[in-house]
Write a protein that holds these residues in place. Structure first.
Motif, short mmCIF file in Angstrom:
data_model
loop_
_atom_site.label_atom_id
_atom_site.label_comp_id
_atom_site.label_asym_id
_atom_site.label_seq_id
_atom_site.Cartn_x
_atom_site.Cartn_y
_atom_site.Cartn_z
N ALA A 1 37.03 26.83 29.58
CA ALA A 1 37.28 25.81 30.61
C ALA A 1 36.66 26.19 31.96
O ALA A 1 36.70 25.39 32.90
CB ALA A 1 38.78 25.59 30.77
N ILE A 2 36.12 27.38 32.08
CA ILE A 2 35.50 27.80 33.34
C ILE A 2 34.30 26.91 33.67
O ILE A 2 33.43 26.68 32.83
CB ILE A 2 35.04 29.27 33.27
N ASP A 3 34.29 26.41 34.89
CA ASP A 3 33.13 25.62 35.36
C ASP A 3 32.96 25.84 36.86
O ASP A 3 33.60 26.72 37.45
CB ASP A 3 33.30 24.13 35.02
N ASP A 4 32.13 25.03 37.50
CA ASP A 4 31.85 25.21 38.92
C ASP A 4 33.09 25.04 39.79
O ASP A 4 33.15 25.59 40.90
CB ASP A 4 30.77 24.22 39.38
N ALA A 5 34.06 24.29 39.30
CA ALA A 5 35.26 24.02 40.10
C ALA A 5 36.35 25.07 39.92
O ALA A 5 37.36 25.03 40.62
CB ALA A 5 35.81 22.64 39.75
N THR A 6 36.18 26.00 39.01
CA THR A 6 37.21 26.99 38.72
C THR A 6 37.31 27.99 39.87
O THR A 6 36.30 28.52 40.34
CB THR A 6 36.91 27.75 37.42
N ASP A 7 38.54 28.24 40.30
CA ASP A 7 38.78 29.18 41.39
C ASP A 7 38.30 30.58 41.01
O ASP A 7 38.46 31.02 39.87
CB ASP A 7 40.28 29.21 41.72
N ALA A 8 37.71 31.29 41.96
CA ALA A 8 37.16 32.62 41.70
C ALA A 8 38.23 33.59 41.22
O ALA A 8 37.97 34.45 40.37
CB ALA A 8 36.48 33.16 42.96
N ALA A 9 39.44 33.46 41.77
CA ALA A 9 40.52 34.36 41.35
C ALA A 9 40.90 34.11 39.89
O ALA A 9 41.25 35.06 39.16
CB ALA A 9 41.73 34.16 42.26
N VAL A 10 40.83 32.85 39.44
CA VAL A 10 41.13 32.53 38.04
C VAL A 10 40.08 33.16 37.13
O VAL A 10 40.40 33.75 36.11
CB VAL A 10 41.19 31.00 37.85
N VAL A 11 38.82 33.04 37.55
CA VAL A 11 37.74 33.63 36.75
C VAL A 11 37.92 35.13 36.66
O VAL A 11 37.77 35.73 35.58
CB VAL A 11 36.36 33.27 37.35
N GLU A 12 38.23 35.77 37.80
CA GLU A 12 38.40 37.22 37.80
C GLU A 12 39.56 37.64 36.91
O GLU A 12 39.49 38.66 36.21
CB GLU A 12 38.64 37.71 39.23
N GLY A 13 40.61 36.83 36.89
CA GLY A 13 41.74 37.14 36.02
C GLY A 13 41.35 37.06 34.55
O GLY A 13 41.76 37.90 33.74
N ILE A 14 40.56 36.07 34.21
CA ILE A 14 40.09 35.93 32.82
C ILE A 14 39.20 37.10 32.45
O ILE A 14 39.28 37.64 31.34
CB ILE A 14 39.37 34.58 32.64
N VAL A 15 38.33 37.51 33.37
CA VAL A 15 37.47 38.67 33.13
C VAL A 15 38.32 39.90 32.87
O VAL A 15 38.05 40.68 31.94
CB VAL A 15 36.52 38.90 34.32
N ASP A 16 39.36 40.11 33.68
CA ASP A 16 40.26 41.26 33.48
C ASP A 16 40.87 41.23 32.08
O ASP A 16 40.94 42.26 31.40
CB ASP A 16 41.38 41.24 34.53
N GLU A 17 41.33 40.06 31.66
CA GLU A 17 41.95 39.94 30.34
C GLU A 17 40.95 40.21 29.22
O GLU A 17 41.28 40.84 28.22
CB GLU A 17 42.57 38.56 30.18
N LEU A 18 39.72 39.71 29.39
CA LEU A 18 38.70 39.94 28.37
C LEU A 18 38.37 41.42 28.25
O LEU A 18 38.21 41.96 27.14
CB LEU A 18 37.43 39.13 28.69
N VAL A 19 38.24 42.09 29.39
CA VAL A 19 37.96 43.52 29.37
C VAL A 19 39.10 44.28 28.69
O VAL A 19 38.87 45.14 27.83
CB VAL A 19 37.73 44.04 30.80
#
Length: 248
Positions: free
Chosen positions: A178-196
């Motif tokens: 669901a990540i797109d241009d409108a996604t908050d940077a903090a949300v993206v960073e949280g998803i990255v943390d979970e993926l790692v």
């Protein structure tokens, strides 16, 4: 008689006659004054013999010894029997694979060893978009793993397919999808943390020789696929995941 009449009498097509002429199993007849091939009863008999041999499963390229020299040895029939037995065995394996795919409710282009696991992710709620992405990754990973590495890859997938893990993985992948241009940077960073964390946890629990190196070798191909399949924000997130895993 002309080719159309010969084909009708022999129960074959004119196209088959032409093909047999091209490969040399049916000699070219003389041509009549109007330029058409002029067949006779001898040609009809040869065509009927070709049909009979073909019905036994004999390849066209092996018919010359029988048609021209009358070779009807038991050895030739033994060879045909062995070839048919091999075909039956191959078809039986194909039917078994099809049954497994049907039972798993999986797409026929998914490697059969991974089909039940890929289906488990879909059943856990993976979105159609992420299901396609996961399917394509499974196809790539199976090819890169090869026959030798497939058992290890299956164990990795089966580890993830435990219902609780599958639901968590599906939820995480859906949020990534669901990540797109409108996604908050903090949300993206949280998803990255979970993926790692998920990747490190998986590599920590599946500690078998060869798995980490195989996944590392596959990473550049998967990255190229992601480059063409994901949007810029998703690709940037995956780049961040890859960088942090490389540094860990």
């Amino acid at each position: 008689m002309q080719s159309s009449e010969l084909a009708r009498l022999a129960g074959v097509t004119v196209r088959s006659l032409r093909h047999w002429h091209q490969i040399g199993v049916l000699p070219e007849p003389a041509r009549s004054s109007n330029g058409y091939r002029d067949y006779d009863a001898v040609d009809l008999v040869r065509v009927l013999r070709i049909r009979r041999l073909a019905s036994l499963g004999m390849p066209l390229e092996r018919m010359g010894s029988v048609l021209d020299r009358g070779d009807s040895s038991a050895g030739l029939l033994d060879d045909l029997d062995a070839e048919i037995s091999a075909q039956i065995a191959r078809l039986t394996r194909q039917r078994e694979l099809i049954a497994r795919m049907r039972d798993a409710g999986a797409s026929p282009d998914v490697p059969p060893e991974l089909a039940p696991v890929v289906s488990a992710f879909v059943a856990a709620g993976l979105s159609p978009e992420m299901a396609r992405f996961d399917r394509d990754q499974a196809v790539l990973l199976a090819h890169l793993a090869g026959e030798e590495g497939m058992p290890q890859l299956v164990r990795v997938y089966e580890h993830l397919a435990v219902p609780a893990r599958a639901r968590a993985a599906a939820d995480l992948m859906n949020r990534f999808g669901a990540i797109d241009d409108a996604t908050d940077a903090a949300v993206v960073e949280g998803i990255v943390d979970e993926l790692v964390d998920a990747c490190l946890g998986l590599l920590g629990e599946i500690d078998e020789p060869g798995i980490r190196s195989r996944l590392t070798r596959a990473a550049h191909v998967l990255s190229e696929y992601a480059e063409e399949s994901l949007n810029p924000r998703q690709r940037a997130a995956l780049d961040s995941v890859e960088s942090r895993l490389a540094a860990s």
